[in-house]
Write a protein that holds these residues in place. Structure first.
Motif, short mmCIF file in Angstrom:
data_model
loop_
_atom_site.label_atom_id
_atom_site.label_comp_id
_atom_site.label_asym_id
_atom_site.label_seq_id
_atom_site.Cartn_x
_atom_site.Cartn_y
_atom_site.Cartn_z
N GLN A 121 0.96 -1.32 0.15
CA GLN A 121 0.02 -0.09 -0.11
C GLN A 121 0.83 1.17 -0.02
OE1 GLN A 121 -2.65 0.47 3.51
NE2 GLN A 121 -4.14 1.81 2.35
N PHE A 143 -6.54 -1.06 -1.75
CA PHE A 143 -5.54 0.12 -1.39
C PHE A 143 -5.87 1.11 -2.48
CE2 PHE A 143 -2.41 -3.35 0.06
CZ PHE A 143 -3.05 -3.33 1.32
N SER A 168 -6.05 -7.23 -2.76
CA SER A 168 -5.68 -6.09 -1.72
C SER A 168 -5.04 -4.99 -2.51
CB SER A 168 -4.56 -6.68 -0.97
OG SER A 168 -3.26 -7.19 -1.86
#
Length: 305
Positions: free
Chosen positions: A182, A229, A225
């Motif tokens: 991230q 993000f 993910s």
């Protein structure tokens, strides 16, 4: 002539379907969670920090309210399929021959002690199911280390499938990819994750390829993910790569969905009560399996201290 043409068209469609079916990789089965199943989590830091939040274990107990599940988290930061060093263990290799896949960065240390090996622990726990979290630490080797990682992962799967930790059958095995990085560079003095994500994507793809080769369930956590993000302004990690509480809540629900299926009828007790019990169990397990100052308990200072 018309009848012949129809038969010919039918044959062509059947041929296309056959070829397509042969070229399409079958979807790996989900884990078969039976009553009294013994489940072990192994791998690196992504799995290790799950112990601090308890979301994933709570999801499993919630989805199987009539099952008595035995779950133990053996993950530790830096663990790879073949290299799992410990200060209280003489040998850092997770299985015979694992040393051939390592570089000078993972040489045999001077540690000593009588802590059980990974295989001994899995046997002690009578493990039926293994969920393995690998790929993050290994990704720092970049493209140059990709083939070596695949070979190490294949050797790990071969070794695992040959074991009978529960005394009767080979363990079910599932592989979980690393998450994305991230970008928190606007908030902290951290990388923006571009290079890291290039490598993490390569290693996630490699895990998928190996999993398909062996028919092992693979859970891609990199792509979901990445989407979290990019679409959320919320911080889901503490430093770009380690999930925080909100991050693990999302991660654990999706992981449970992918491994065992969507939520069932619901828990036999409130989810908060289950999670509290999980965290209490994890506290005792953590202080048993990763006891602080273990060098005195099972390491070089065991005798006379």
């Amino acid at each position: 002539m018309i009848l012949l043409k129809r038969h010919s068209n039918l044959f062509c469609w059947l041929l296309v379907a056959l070829v397509t079916g042969q070229c399409t990789s079958p979807v790996p089965p989900k884990l078969d969670i039976t009553d009294k199943a013994h489940i072990a989590l192994i791998g690196g830091n992504l799995g290790s920090r799950m112990m601090n939040y308890g979301y994933f274990e709570t999801e499993l107990h919630t989805r199987f309210p009539d099952h008595s599940l035995f779950i133990r988290n053996m993950c530790d930061g830096g663990d790879t399929p073949g290299f799992r060093a410990h200060s209280g263990r003489n040998d850092p290799w997770a299985f015979p021959g694992a040393e051939q896949f390592q570089t000078e960065l993972a040489q045999k240390p001077s540690s000593e002690g009588h802590l059980e090996t990974p295989d001994q622990w899995l046997t002690k726990l009578q493990t039926d199911i293994i969920i393995a979290f690998f790929g993050y630490s290994e990704s720092f080797e970049g493209e140059a280390g990709l083939e070596r990682f695949k070979q190490e992962l294949e050797a790990f799967i071969h070794h695992t499938q040959d074991q009978r930790y529960n005394g009767t059958s080979s363990p079910q095995l599932a592989l979980v990819s690393p998450i994305a990085f991230q970008d928190l560079s606007q908030h902290y003095d951290l990388p923006n994750g571009q290079i890291e994500n290039q490598n993490l994507a390569l290693y996630s793809q490699a895990m998928n390829q190996v999993a398909q080769k062996f028919g092992v369930p693979f859970i891609d956590m990199f792509q979901p993910s990445s989407e979290w993000f990019s679409s959320s302004e919320e911080m889901l990690t503490i430093d770009g790569v380690q999930l925080n509480q909100a991050g693990y809540a999302k991660f654990s629900e999706l992981l449970a969905d992918e491994l065992v299926g969507k939520k069932g009828a619901g828990p036999s007790a409130p989810q908060e009560v289950i999670q509290e019990a999980v965290l209490e169990k994890n506290w005792f397990w953590h202080n048993y399996f990763k006891i602080p100052n273990g060098v005195h308990v099972f390491g070089r200072r065991y005798n006379p201290f």
